[in-house]
Design an enzyme around this catalytic site. Structure first.
Site, PDB file in Angstrom:
ATOM      1  N   GLY A 145     -12.399 -12.832  15.541  1.00  0.00           N
ATOM      2  CA  GLY A 145     -13.792 -13.446  16.086  1.00  0.00           C
ATOM      3  C   GLY A 145     -13.847 -13.338  17.539  1.00  0.00           C
ATOM      4  O   GLY A 145     -12.897 -13.723  18.188  1.00  0.00           O
ATOM      5  N   CYS A 175      -5.722 -12.844  14.085  1.00  0.00           N
ATOM      6  CA  CYS A 175      -6.307 -13.041  15.428  1.00  0.00           C
ATOM      7  C   CYS A 175      -7.034 -14.325  15.515  1.00  0.00           C
ATOM      8  O   CYS A 175      -6.522 -15.492  15.388  1.00  0.00           O
ATOM      9  CB  CYS A 175      -7.181 -12.058  15.793  1.00  0.00           C
ATOM     10  SG  CYS A 175      -7.678 -11.678  17.467  1.00  0.00           S
ATOM     11  N   TYR A 176      -8.148 -14.540  15.707  1.00  0.00           N
ATOM     12  CA  TYR A 176      -9.044 -15.741  15.431  1.00  0.00           C
ATOM     13  C   TYR A 176      -8.685 -16.442  14.100  1.00  0.00           C
ATOM     14  O   TYR A 176      -8.290 -17.608  14.035  1.00  0.00           O
ATOM     15  CB  TYR A 176     -10.447 -15.682  15.688  1.00  0.00           C
ATOM     16  CG  TYR A 176     -11.359 -16.960  15.737  1.00  0.00           C
ATOM     17  CD1 TYR A 176     -11.566 -17.459  16.758  1.00  0.00           C
ATOM     18  CD2 TYR A 176     -11.658 -17.472  14.503  1.00  0.00           C
ATOM     19  CE1 TYR A 176     -12.519 -18.537  16.930  1.00  0.00           C
ATOM     20  CE2 TYR A 176     -12.400 -18.914  14.394  1.00  0.00           C
ATOM     21  CZ  TYR A 176     -12.718 -19.297  15.560  1.00  0.00           C
ATOM     22  OH  TYR A 176     -13.266 -20.565  15.651  1.00  0.00           O
ATOM     23  N   HIS A 182      -4.224  -7.227  14.743  1.00  0.00           N
ATOM     24  CA  HIS A 182      -5.442  -6.493  14.004  1.00  0.00           C
ATOM     25  C   HIS A 182      -4.603  -5.595  13.131  1.00  0.00           C
ATOM     26  O   HIS A 182      -4.902  -4.425  13.434  1.00  0.00           O
ATOM     27  CB  HIS A 182      -6.591  -6.071  14.740  1.00  0.00           C
ATOM     28  CG  HIS A 182      -7.624  -7.298  15.131  1.00  0.00           C
ATOM     29  ND1 HIS A 182      -8.641  -7.586  14.318  1.00  0.00           N
ATOM     30  CD2 HIS A 182      -7.671  -7.799  16.447  1.00  0.00           C
ATOM     31  CE1 HIS A 182      -9.145  -8.676  15.183  1.00  0.00           C
ATOM     32  NE2 HIS A 182      -8.585  -8.713  16.222  1.00  0.00           N
ATOM     33  N   GLU A 212      -5.876  -4.260  10.552  1.00  0.00           N
ATOM     34  CA  GLU A 212      -6.683  -3.286   9.867  1.00  0.00           C
ATOM     35  C   GLU A 212      -7.194  -1.948  10.734  1.00  0.00           C
ATOM     36  O   GLU A 212      -7.918  -1.102  10.131  1.00  0.00           O
ATOM     37  CB  GLU A 212      -8.187  -4.008   9.293  1.00  0.00           C
ATOM     38  CG  GLU A 212      -8.933  -4.561  10.810  1.00  0.00           C
ATOM     39  CD  GLU A 212      -8.507  -5.919  11.156  1.00  0.00           C
ATOM     40  OE1 GLU A 212      -9.111  -6.740  12.042  1.00  0.00           O
ATOM     41  OE2 GLU A 212      -7.252  -6.314  10.659  1.00  0.00           O
ATOM     42  N   ASP A 224     -26.800   8.275  -2.015  1.00  0.00           N
ATOM     43  CA  ASP A 224     -26.770   6.915  -2.843  1.00  0.00           C
ATOM     44  C   ASP A 224     -28.007   6.911  -3.735  1.00  0.00           C
ATOM     45  O   ASP A 224     -27.769   6.380  -4.671  1.00  0.00           O
ATOM     46  CB  ASP A 224     -27.354   6.026  -1.611  1.00  0.00           C
ATOM     47  CG  ASP A 224     -26.356   6.289  -0.362  1.00  0.00           C
ATOM     48  OD1 ASP A 224     -25.178   6.371  -0.200  1.00  0.00           O
ATOM     49  OD2 ASP A 224     -26.758   5.895   0.695  1.00  0.00           O
ATOM     50  N   LYS A 267     -19.631   3.851   1.188  1.00  0.00           N
ATOM     51  CA  LYS A 267     -20.246   5.307   0.929  1.00  0.00           C
ATOM     52  C   LYS A 267     -19.290   6.061   0.007  1.00  0.00           C
ATOM     53  O   LYS A 267     -19.676   6.812  -0.810  1.00  0.00           O
ATOM     54  CB  LYS A 267     -20.407   5.917   2.046  1.00  0.00           C
ATOM     55  CG  LYS A 267     -21.060   7.252   2.055  1.00  0.00           C
ATOM     56  CD  LYS A 267     -22.183   7.782   1.462  1.00  0.00           C
ATOM     57  CE  LYS A 267     -23.558   7.197   2.488  1.00  0.00           C
ATOM     58  NZ  LYS A 267     -24.842   7.692   1.975  1.00  0.00           N
TER      59      LYS A 267
END
Length: 523
Positions: A63, A90-91, A180, A182, A237, A379
């Site tokens: 964040g 992180c945060y 991070h 990710e 979708d 998706k």
């Protein structure tokens, strides 16, 4: 919000979001491991929420705030009493240290932004498969730093500016990293998440086969013997949503395809024909182009465009619900990224990236409830569900097309002339992509007509016509994207075709903006 709840029987992981721009990537990493997770903003997570959600593990996101500042975001104290593994990023690491008795400070020489390298300090199951060499590349983005770790924590990794880059309290199953894992720039980050969910006891029960069965049961439970109308656009979708709901309730479903005058060249005929050819279900083709284009006349603000279109969609569906005998439910192909983009997760005043016409509920006057069986999916998961349902590749492989259609590919005022020019230019562009065998390599490609005219020369004459921009991106789920690296030969050939074949355009540009900082669509 929809009444449909499909995930309670799965092992669930909770991501508490503190406003990071890449929180969605955490969710993607976990979904790829067949782990069901949900992102919830910190200010909505309290002890009662935790009890109801009953997570098997929790992740604190990064964040932009500083834990040192008064009023900075915090998770509830109760999260540390759940007895489940927690991973702070992180945060998330800093808030964990601050709340559990450590110390976070800011100072010169300790910030890290960008690529960094972490060295090991002892063995930890979270890091199995890491440090095959003496250091691991990671992506850092922090100004504050942990100056003292909380009691019970030990250090398992350091970087030049982060002496507590990896910490853990193994007795309580609390883990924290300053980087991070990710993001793409932490190449081995996915392995860290794999280890975390394995340590937490997840079995990987989030599969599309299981989702299909549970979604069908949930739809039947929600709808009962009621009637449903489905907003069908012909995109992935809405097509998957329609087939899934039809499998659940059969003739109780009626699909409504709304032609709002903002579709691509020949698209309405193709969509209606495609659906009637493959599926025997009631389908209303509602030509409402005069209604939509009339309301959008002289409107230039993109948010106003979206809101007008959203309101008119509701009006049209309400009209057809009455015509078929009073449908009680409206089905939509709302996806999880739509929900995320339409809600602020920063904890401060809401900052919406862009509103989505299919997010936010229905007006009370409609007296209808939403059925949104894809609301928890990304998706690529929707495409996997489509394959599970047996949809043909012509459905599943289509590039995404926004509900507002060409309205948001026409910055500035919308006119019928500009829409006609745009349709022709876009048709040439997509034809080029298909001819070169690139369609399936690209997540989404389209043309935008720009609100500017430029001087050109054709033959011996002067022209003063519109410029257009070509856009093509690669992506996994639409949350992040990069531009497609066409060759100069392809771009030159395509520009020549558009200028020669489409009256009204004399200049072609190519958009090389990634997401972030841009969005995929122009508006």
């Amino acid at each position: 919000m929809t009444d449909l709840n499909i995930a309670p029987d799965h092992d669930r992981l909770l991501i508490i979001d503190f406003g990071s721009q890449v929180t969605q990537l955490i969710a993607r990493r976990l979904r790829e491991l067949n782990v069901y997770c949900e992102i919830h903003p910190f200010q909505l997570v309290d002890a009662a929420f935790l009890k109801g959600f009953a997570p098997k593990a929790v992740i604190f996101s990064g964040g932009p705030c500083s834990v040192i500042d008064d009023g900075s975001p915090r998770p509830p104290d109760a999260v540390f009493e759940l007895g489940v593994p927690i991973l702070g990023i992180c945060y998330g690491q800093q808030v964990m240290m601050q709340m559990l008795g450590g110390e976070v400070t800011r100072g010169h020489g300790t910030a890290e932004f960008g690529r960094a390298y972490v060295s090991p300090e002892g063995r930890l199951p979270l890091l199995d498969g890491w440090f095959k060499e003496d250091k691991e590349q990671v992506w850092m983005s922090h100004g504050d730093h942990v100056a003292r770790i909380a009691p019970g924590f030990e250090v398992y990794g350091t970087s030049p500016n982060a002496p507590y880059a990896i910490t853990a309290d193994t007795a309580r199953n609390f883990y924290a990293v300053q980087f991070h894992p990710e993001v793409h720039h932490t190449p081995n980050g996915a392995k860290l998440y794999e280890n975390f969910v394995k340590m937490a006891g997840f079995t990987g029960d989030w599969t599309m086969g299981a989702y299909r069965e549970q979604a069908i049961a949930a739809i039947r439970d929600q709808v009962g013997d009621g009637r449903v109308i489905c907003a069908l656009s012909g995109g992935v979708d809405s097509s998957v949503a329609a087939v899934l709901i039809h499998e659940a309730i059969g003739a109780q479903l009626t699909c409504v395809y709304v032609d709002h005058g903002l579709m691509r060249k020949n698209e309405s005929a193709e969509v209606v024909g495609m659906f009637r050819e493959h599926y025997n279900l009631p389908l209303i083709h509602a030509d409402e182009s005069e209604l939509f284009l009339g309301e959008l006349d002289s409107v230039s603000d993109p948010e106003t465009k979206r809101k007008i279109i959203g309101k008119l969609f509701i009006d049209v569906f309400e009209k057809h619900a009455k015509e078929i005998g009073g449908a009680e439910f409206l089905a939509q192909g709302t996806l999880y990224p739509d929900v995320i983009e339409s809600v602020s997760f920063s904890g401060g005043p809401s900052v919406t990236i862009k509103s989505h016409h299919n997010v936010g509920g229905l007006p009370e006057k409609m007296g209808m409830k939403l059925v949104e069986p894809l609301r928890e999916l990304f998706k690529d998961e929707v495409r996997a569900l489509g394959r599970e349902l047996g949809l043909p590749d012509s459905f599943i492989g289509r590039h995404p097309f926004p509900g507002p259609g060409l309205a948001i590919r026409c910055p500035g005022e919308i006119t019928r002339q500009k829409l006609d020019i745009l349709r022709e230019a876009d048709a040439v562009y997509i034809d080029q992509i298909r001819k070169h065998g690139l369609y399936d390599e690209i997540w989404q490609a389209f043309t935008a007509i720009l609100p500017v005219k430029t001087v050109g020369v054709m033959g011996d004459g002067r022209t003063y016509d519109f410029a257009c921009a070509l856009r093509a991106v690669t992506s996994v789920d639409g949350m992040t994207a990069d531009y497609y690296p066409f060759t100069h030969e392809f771009l030159g050939e395509t520009a020549t075709r558009i200028i020669n074949e489409v009256p009204g355009i004399n200049r072609v540009t190519y958009d090389i903006t990634s997401k972030p900082p841009g969005t995929i669509e122009w508006e």
